[in-house]
Design an enzyme around this catalytic site. Sequence first.
Site, PDB file in Angstrom:
ATOM      1  N   ASN A  23      64.133  47.865  80.566  1.00 18.83           N
ATOM      2  CA  ASN A  23      64.237  46.476  80.099  1.00 18.83           C
ATOM      3  C   ASN A  23      64.358  46.421  78.596  1.00 18.83           C
ATOM      4  OD1 ASN A  23      63.504  45.589  82.690  1.00 18.83           O
ATOM      5  ND2 ASN A  23      61.337  45.613  82.143  1.00 18.83           N
ATOM      6  N   ALA A  24      65.100  45.415  78.102  1.00 18.34           N
ATOM      7  CA  ALA A  24      65.029  45.084  76.680  1.00 18.34           C
ATOM      8  C   ALA A  24      63.951  44.012  76.553  1.00 18.34           C
ATOM      9  CB  ALA A  24      66.373  44.567  76.202  1.00 18.34           C
ATOM     10  N   GLY A  51      60.475  48.507  79.816  1.00 14.99           N
ATOM     11  CA  GLY A  51      60.621  48.773  81.242  1.00 14.99           C
ATOM     12  C   GLY A  51      59.683  49.927  81.535  1.00 14.99           C
ATOM     13  N   ASN A 196      45.333  50.933  86.980  1.00 15.19           N
ATOM     14  CA  ASN A 196      44.229  50.703  86.052  1.00 15.19           C
ATOM     15  C   ASN A 196      43.075  50.068  86.833  1.00 15.19           C
ATOM     16  OD1 ASN A 196      44.573  47.881  86.107  1.00 15.19           O
ATOM     17  ND2 ASN A 196      45.845  47.852  84.263  1.00 15.19           N
ATOM     18  N   ASP A 270      51.730  53.511  80.638  1.00 14.02           N
ATOM     19  CA  ASP A 270      52.981  54.250  80.879  1.00 14.02           C
ATOM     20  C   ASP A 270      52.922  55.647  80.251  1.00 14.02           C
ATOM     21  OD1 ASP A 270      54.027  52.085  82.235  1.00 14.02           O
ATOM     22  OD2 ASP A 270      55.012  51.255  80.457  1.00 14.02           O
ATOM     23  N   ALA A 300      49.382  57.101  71.629  1.00 17.60           N
ATOM     24  CA  ALA A 300      50.242  55.912  71.739  1.00 17.60           C
ATOM     25  C   ALA A 300      49.499  54.646  71.304  1.00 17.60           C
ATOM     26  CB  ALA A 300      50.750  55.759  73.171  1.00 17.60           C
TER      27      ALA A 300
HETATM   28  N1  LIG Z   1      41.286  51.835  73.031  1.00 20.42           N
HETATM   29  C1  LIG Z   1      41.687  53.013  73.509  1.00 20.42           C
HETATM   30  N2  LIG Z   1      41.262  54.181  72.939  1.00 20.42           N
HETATM   31  C2  LIG Z   1      41.647  55.374  73.428  1.00 20.42           C
HETATM   32  N3  LIG Z   1      42.469  55.524  74.485  1.00 20.42           N
HETATM   33  C3  LIG Z   1      42.928  54.410  75.085  1.00 20.42           C
HETATM   34  C4  LIG Z   1      42.572  53.092  74.635  1.00 20.42           C
HETATM   35  N4  LIG Z   1      43.200  52.190  75.433  1.00 20.42           N
HETATM   36  C5  LIG Z   1      43.901  52.908  76.343  1.00 20.42           C
HETATM   37  N5  LIG Z   1      43.741  54.233  76.144  1.00 20.42           N
HETATM   38  C6  LIG Z   1      44.309  55.349  76.943  1.00 20.42           C
HETATM   39  O1  LIG Z   1      45.377  54.858  77.715  1.00 20.42           O
HETATM   40  C7  LIG Z   1      45.100  55.012  79.104  1.00 20.42           C
HETATM   41  C8  LIG Z   1      45.704  53.850  79.854  1.00 20.42           C
HETATM   42  O2  LIG Z   1      45.157  52.630  79.383  1.00 20.42           O
HETATM   43  P1  LIG Z   1      44.762  51.442  80.362  1.00 20.42           P
HETATM   44  O3  LIG Z   1      44.405  50.253  79.531  1.00 20.42           O
HETATM   45  O4  LIG Z   1      43.736  51.918  81.332  1.00 20.42           O
HETATM   46  O5  LIG Z   1      46.121  51.201  81.152  1.00 20.42           O
HETATM   47  P2  LIG Z   1      46.992  49.861  81.287  1.00 20.42           P
HETATM   48  O6  LIG Z   1      47.816  49.824  80.056  1.00 20.42           O
HETATM   49  O7  LIG Z   1      47.769  50.115  82.523  1.00 20.42           O
HETATM   50  O8  LIG Z   1      46.002  48.730  81.410  1.00 20.42           O
HETATM   51  C9  LIG Z   1      43.586  55.146  79.211  1.00 20.42           C
HETATM   52  O9  LIG Z   1      43.229  55.895  80.360  1.00 20.42           O
HETATM   53  C10 LIG Z   1      43.263  55.868  77.916  1.00 20.42           C
HETATM   54  O10 LIG Z   1      43.440  57.259  78.101  1.00 20.42           O
HETATM   55 MG   LIG Z   2      44.125  48.187  80.419  1.00 26.12          MG
END
Ligand SMILES: Nc1ncnc2c1ncn2[C@@H]1O[C@H](COP(=O)(O)OP(=O)(O)O)[C@@H](O)[C@H]1O
Ligand SMILES: [Mg+2]
Length: 323
Positions: A23-24, A51, A196, A270, A300
């Site tokens: 997706n864009a 996406g 999640n 992702d 990320a």
């Molecule tokens: N504040 C944070 N500090 C460190 N790692 C994070 C943080 N937020 C997310 N992550 C990493 O990203 C993964 C996915 O984030 P999550 O919020 O559980 O997924 P979604 O984006 O699907 O809600 C987590 O398991 C963790 O490893």
């Molecule tokens: Mg989350």
Amino acid sequence: MTRIDLSALDHISGSISIVGSMNADYTVTTERLPQPGETLNGGPLQILPGGKSGNQAAVAARIGANVTMFGAVGSDANGDFLLGRLQDAGVDTSHVRHVGGASGTTVITVDAKGENTIIYSAGSNAKVDMDYVNSQKETLLASSVLGLCLESPMETVTATAKMCHDAGIKVLLNDSPFTAELPEELIRYADVLLVNEHEMAQLLGIGEPEDGDWLGSDWGAIAASMHEFGFKEAIVTLGGDGAVVIDADGSTHHVEAATVDAKDTTGCGDAFMGTLLAGLSSGLSIRDSASLAVYVAGYAATNYGAQASYGTGEEIKRFFGAE
Ligand SMILES: Nc1ncnc2c1ncn2[C@@H]1O[C@H](COP(=O)(O)OP(=O)(O)O)[C@@H](O)[C@H]1O
Ligand SMILES: [Mg+2]
């Protein structure tokens, strides 16, 4: 400070197929979200590649996996833009279908408090049908791991899972965007589920803990419900609390999140999924893949955007002082 062992990032191998969405993402910030019929002034338009499947492909390729993207782009300028960004990440886009009309698009507004509204227009993503997937069968079946999420037609996702599972390819399903209405066949043919904590709670009909502390939950009982639902192996991500791996024997294993100064967690789920795919294609166990994924996803979180925030293996190792 203990040195973190991220040497697995030097040995990413194997080949991954990802069938799904690109997706864009059109994002405009506003002071507050508009009421029906109202026009507001917004900030500058940002157009970013997104996406879920595209993001997952980008992260896996950035850390060194051989990734082939299967999906469809439209005849608009976004089609070239999306393919270009994936190629920059190292993804093989030569098998992507080109169709007439618009590419997949999301229109996002974000207010000053970070609240957002998102409209998803599937565009060419809706044209990822079984005729196309069947036409790609030979290349698809040459990979060792398949990644699926739910921004593509459910019939295609289900039939692709069956085709690949039956050929001995490990099938990972990310139940996102979330639906509780998973076809029975998709549950059967998906080898590993990634969700999640909120998606897990809805899927299994479990209440959210009042204090938000999922780590204090009865994970043995959650694993039992997950197995009863039909998934033998699953991973539940918990944002800043890391993730829990549910093994086929019902044992559970908590992986702590990486300690980072989080700026924007868009695309972290992702990043986690892309790393799981890369870990499994490299022959790592699910637990070891999850242990790697918290670093890739944590990295990320330290940068803005989704695809724009993903690091290479070298960048991630350097960031965590692992080399
Ligand atoms: N504040 C944070 N500090 C460190 N790692 C994070 C943080 N937020 C997310 N992550 C990493 O990203 C993964 C996915 O984030 P999550 O919020 O559980 O997924 P979604 O984006 O699907 O809600 C987590 O398991 C963790 O490893
Ligand atoms: Mg989350």
